[in-house]
Enzyme design. Structure first.
Site, PDB file in Angstrom:
ATOM      1  N   ASP A 129     -32.227  30.155 -13.469  1.00  0.00           N
ATOM      2  CA  ASP A 129     -31.874  29.873 -14.855  1.00  0.00           C
ATOM      3  C   ASP A 129     -31.738  28.369 -15.059  1.00  0.00           C
ATOM      4  OD1 ASP A 129     -31.088  29.982 -17.466  1.00  0.00           O
ATOM      5  OD2 ASP A 129     -29.099  30.795 -17.080  1.00  0.00           O
ATOM      6  N   ASP A 336     -37.712  25.728 -21.158  1.00  0.00           N
ATOM      7  CA  ASP A 336     -36.907  26.784 -20.541  1.00  0.00           C
ATOM      8  C   ASP A 336     -37.813  27.805 -19.886  1.00  0.00           C
ATOM      9  OD1 ASP A 336     -34.969  28.542 -19.752  1.00  0.00           O
ATOM     10  OD2 ASP A 336     -34.617  29.372 -21.736  1.00  0.00           O
TER      11      ASP A 336
END
Length: 497
Positions: A129, A336
């Protein structure tokens, strides 16, 4: 690399100087002579075959179908919170197959890697992440996922970390530099508590910080083993979508804070403060800590505004080029890797989609509410899309299209792989595929270069306690089985939000 100073005659001194300059130039070009190493893990997409064999995908529609892309967009909203949702979206998402309605669950984070921690070493399949920082593992937990249940009722158990079973484990006290929540400490000698709340509603990890060994192997030809002492979260209680399989065996944060693994490796002099992620078309890829990229890569600076409040990889886009049409438009976007698609809000969304459509001779299909993409075509659009990033370098979208197919594999239509966002702009993994993306936190730049991330000779053994291969028996599917705090149902259901 260390250099030794010696006395020499003028001619030998000149030769030595030339040698040092040559070495410096070579080091600068390759960016590999900083004295640090680089350490890599293979990474796997959530719906690659190895990860599906562990975490299951009972509720996932056929890959490439309209239902599949709708489910992946739904997953993005669950993982990243309501920032990606628009007002006309409704949740939870349901599909009907015959007489049975299957509810689409969280499905989990997008990429996973196998890491080994402790003595003796134990393997964990952790979610990656870039939007968070702390590494945490399920640890002596009262509320966490303990394993996966096969469709025949058998259970494959996950490894659960325990400081008591690792001879190299050590508690982290409140006076440690790892402890970021000292305001909750009774004294400097107290155990450091942590609690992380994630964007998805009611999703958190709570526990204490510990210190132990992370086992690494260098990326060079010698493949030297290195044991790095790191601080991480002993996750005693997980809530929300973590109990529905979002990060069942731990989560590795890749953010900019001092507690992230890249930061810790850099602070110990084991790697430069940079890492790369490379994404292949088949769902496999590679993450390398200490990778500074190469001199010929394109770069753009990170936008550092509000860095302390939002330690994310935020960049500035200054121009959009669709074929021959060029528009100056400045906006921020987050790079991301944990988001499936690219999400843009207005005016960027309208600018790209309408210019893309205007440049085509192909007739656009009518809007279909069952898929997340608005701009779809029966014939493959032959149109280039380039983004100019701050600093002037172009980021070309190597394949901006999403291909939708019927269950028998026959082609249905093509869509521009951009989804309208609620209030944030995110460059997702679909626009990173085919690139080696460098997150250089020393120079505070994002780098990128086209790269072949896939090596057919590489094989990876994923972790397990019953089977070293972690392969489910043929014909069986698997689902997370949680301990206290969640339901042991045969289907994963999304949390209320």
């Amino acid at each position: 690399m260390a250099f030794t100073c010696i006395r020499a005659s003028s001619s030998s001194s000149f030769t030595a100087t030339r040698l040092l300059v040559s070495v410096f130039i070579l080091c600068w070009v390759s960016r590999t002579c900083s004295g640090f190493g680089s350490y890599g893990f293979d990474i796997h997409h959530r719906f690659s075959d190895p990860v599906k064999a562990i975490l299951g995908s009972d509720e996932l529609p056929e890959k490439g179908s309209a239902e599949y892309y709708a489910a992946m967009a739904h997953r993005d909203r669950l993982i990243r919170g309501r920032h990606l949702s628009t007002a006309d979206e409704t949740t939870p998402l349901t599909f009907v197959y015959g007489n049975e309605t299957d509810r689409i669950g969280a499905f989990g984070h997008l990429h996973y890697a196998n890491v080994s921690v402790g003595t003796p070493s134990t393997s964990y399949l952790v979610a990656l992440d870039t939007g968070s920082n702390l590494l945490w593992l399920p640890c002596d937990c009262s509320s966490c996922v303990h394993g996966v249940k096969l469709s025949n009722g058998d259970v494959i158990e996950f490894e659960i970390y325990s400081p008591n079973t690792s001879s190299t484990s050590k508690k982290v006290s409140c006076n440690s530099t790892y402890c970021e929540q000292r305001q909750h400490c009774a004294s400097a000698a107290s155990d450091c508590q942590y609690k992380i709340e994630y964007l998805s509603n009611d999703t958190s990890s709570t526990g204490v910080l510990v210190e132990d060994v992370l086992h690494l192997t260098t990326d060079d030809a010698k493949q030297k083993d290195v044991n790095a002492r790191i601080g991480f979260g002993c996750g005693k209680e997980q809530t929300g979508i973590f109990l529905n399989g979002a990060a069942p065996n731990g989560l590795l944060g890749l953010g900019m804070d001092d507690v992230s693994v890249p930061s810790i490796l850099a602070s110990q002099g084991l790697a430069s403060n940079s890492f790369s992620m490379c994404f292949g078309l088949d769902g496999s890829g590679r993450i390398s800590f200490g990778d500074n990229g190469s001199l010929d890569q394109a770069e753009t600076p990170f936008n550092l505004k509000n860095r302390s409040a939002h330690p994310i990889y935020n960049i500035t886009i200054t121009q959009i080029a669709i074929g021959e049409s060029v528009t100056d438009l400045e906006f921020y976007a987050i790079f991301d890797s944990g988001t499936s698609f690219t999400y843009l809000n207005d005016p960027a969304y309208t600018q790209i989609t309408e210019n893309f459509n205007s440049a085509l001779k192909n007739k656009r299909r009518s809007k279909d509410s069952s898929i997340p993409f608005e701009y779809c075509y029966d014939i493959r659009p032959n149109q280039t899309v380039n983004l100019t990033l701050k600093g002037g370098k172009q980021y070309s979208l190597l394949d901006p299209l999403v291909v939708l197919a019927n269950e028998d594999g026959t082609l249905m239509f093509y869509c521009l792989g951009i989804v309208k966002s609620g209030d944030v702009n995110i460059i997702g993994q679909n626009f990173m595929t085919g690139y080696r993306v460098i997150f250089d936190r020393e120079r505070m730049v994002l780098g990128w270069k086209e790269f072949d991330c896939y090596n057919v000779e590489d094989t990876v053994t994923l972790p397990g306690t019953k089977s070293k291969s972690w392969a489910a028996p043929p014909g069986h599917t698997v689902n997370p089985e949680a301990k206290a705090g969640s339901s042991n149902t045969s289907h994963i259901t999304p949390p209320n939000h």
